[in-house]
Design a protein around this motif. Sequence first.
Motif: not given
Length: 458
Positions: A66-73, A102-107, A111-112
């Motif tokens: 379930g790891i996804r990649q996100y951009e943190v602005t 890279s983060a799963d949903a919980a991570e 962070l949010r």
Amino acid sequence: MRTSRAPQASPASRTARRTRRTRRYGAAGAAVLSLALALTLGTQATAVPGPPDAAGGPASAAPDTGIRQYEVTGVRGAPERSALAATGTAIDEVLHGSVLISADAAEAERLRALGYELAPLPAAAAGSGDVQAAAPSDYHTYESMRAVVDAAVARHPDLVSSQVIGRSHEGRDIIAVKVSADVAVDEDEPEILFTHNQHAREHLTVEMALYTLEELTSGYGSDARITRLLDTREIWLIPSVNPDGKTYDTESGAFRSWRKNRQPNAGSSAIGTDLNRNWDYMWGCCGGSSGSASSATYRGAAPESGPETRVVADFVRSRVVGGEQQITAHIDFHTYGELILWPYGYTYADTAPGLTADDRDAFAAVGRAMAASNGYTPQQSSDLYITDGSIGDWMWAEEGIFSYTFEMYPRSASGGGFYPPGSVIDRETARNREAVLILLENADCMYRSIGKEAQYCS
């Protein structure tokens, strides 16, 4: 031939020991280029494309984790990147004004809640189609890597030997491969170590080890440069520091984007230690790793608590002979980002205890020469963000070894991230041929690169 080994010298004697060693080896060698390349921000790792994010957009994911990649602005300078890394998040790629993680949903939700703005990475940016490995079969497995090594030993018994230096948590052999003329003799020559695959998902680094092995053995006797180096150097390759993690990342037939080893953590259901935060120098000192077992940058319960870290550290310590560390230079291969990094990672300072201005200048000169050969970006590790407990800092501070970290192809996630296609393996491993030879040539006296051979290596 050496007949005995002395105990490791005390920290107080390391500087003197390093000077004695470079003086002994300094009679031979070629000058290196010291071309300065403009420093640009790069990447350190990433994940693979996958299913849409819960918010509806495409994102990078590994199907089993379930790891996804996100951009943190809004994350711009090194201090802001370091603050993000201090939350226990593994930074994948550094952009201008943002980073990829890279983060799963919980991570992601954690962070949010801390105030970070996360957006799922568009699939096109994460790499897809012909820029991504089709399957783990694009790369050597642990077992097929061992077979390649065994075949090299059989073909070149005078040049190549292999030994088991320890075992992983799950009991797999961690091997060190020696390449040198008269390989069975422990000669009084500069030794150079190449390590690979500390992080499980970075399979291109194992291919780099096998490329180097083939290039050295096939070139001996036919390539004057390689022949001269093998006649005057002892070269060590550890093709996979993390064989359990490598196997886990691929054994399902699909990539899992796994980073750590596979060691259980007491009191937690989370698995794994980040081996490159587990080294016994400035371990956990500076916000450059996590104390949470669920984090991708978990530093472990104690320094060298990861059995794989301890195996490699013990091997390096075993190369102290007559009170002097015989390994003079080292590269730890990672993916991705096309970077050449040098210590320290735990501090932004160019110089710090145990790292003088001359040391730093020699690191930079040889690092820039290697970068001029392969097009990578050379910089101090902490120019990206703070890390602690890393192999490069330990190698230099504790053992006096000029240690570099190479972040291999691709430069950005659009090239396939951790999993570029097999079609680029030959090109991207050969791309580092000259850089490897530059380090080998300078390993007898790294200070030659700054014109101080007479001072340090006469």
